[in-house]
Motif scaffolding. Structure first.
Motif, short mmCIF file in Angstrom:
data_model
loop_
_atom_site.label_atom_id
_atom_site.label_comp_id
_atom_site.label_asym_id
_atom_site.label_seq_id
_atom_site.Cartn_x
_atom_site.Cartn_y
_atom_site.Cartn_z
N THR A 38 0.88 -1.16 0.00
CA THR A 38 0.00 0.00 0.00
C THR A 38 0.91 1.21 0.00
O THR A 38 1.89 1.27 0.74
CB THR A 38 -0.97 0.05 1.21
OG1 THR A 38 -0.21 0.02 2.41
CG2 THR A 38 -1.94 -1.11 1.19
N ASN A 47 -3.19 3.38 -1.24
CA ASN A 47 -3.61 2.63 -2.43
C ASN A 47 -2.91 1.28 -2.49
O ASN A 47 -1.70 1.20 -2.31
CB ASN A 47 -3.27 3.41 -3.71
CG ASN A 47 -3.96 4.75 -3.75
OD1 ASN A 47 -5.18 4.84 -3.62
ND2 ASN A 47 -3.18 5.82 -3.91
N PRO A 73 -1.88 -0.56 -10.08
CA PRO A 73 -3.01 -0.69 -9.16
C PRO A 73 -3.36 -2.16 -8.95
O PRO A 73 -3.30 -2.97 -9.88
CB PRO A 73 -4.14 0.04 -9.87
CG PRO A 73 -3.46 0.97 -10.82
CD PRO A 73 -2.20 0.27 -11.24
#
Length: 109
Positions: free
Chosen positions: A79, A83, A107
């Protein structure tokens, strides 16, 4: 010191958000290559990793790592700035420190 010990120290410095420990890992002729920027030398690498650590990176899991001679190739779930990302990169070692690094983050669901 083995290259895996260097990799473990890298992970510990990130976990501790210890900029000085992280910078100590890098060779004086180091270069870090990402898709969004390239950092060369101590001042640029300090700026890059200062911003990186401010984004509160956390290694969730190292998915794969391959260490051969002076090269480490890794894939980790992380992370960064809250995110979830999948990261990939290489570390090339010279004189016991990171001389070249590539890093990319995608992502992650």
């Amino acid at each position: 010191m083995t290259v895996m010990e260097l990799f473990d120290r890298q992970l510990a410095a990130i976990a501790d958000r210890d900029l000085e420990a992280l910078l100590a890992q890098y060779h004086e002729e180091a270069m870090v290559v990402r898709f969004d920027r390239v950092a060369r030398g101590a001042a640029e690498i300090r700026e890059l990793f200062g911003a990186y650590l401010a984004a509160e990176p956390q290694v969730v899991e190292v998915m794969s790592v391959q260490a051969v001679d002076d090269v480490i190739f890794y894939n980790a779930l992380m992370t960064i700035a809250g995110n979830k990302v999948t990261t990939f990169g290489t570390l090339v070692i010279k004189d016991g420190r990171i001389w070249r690094q590539t890093a990319a983050a995608l992502p992650s669901p």
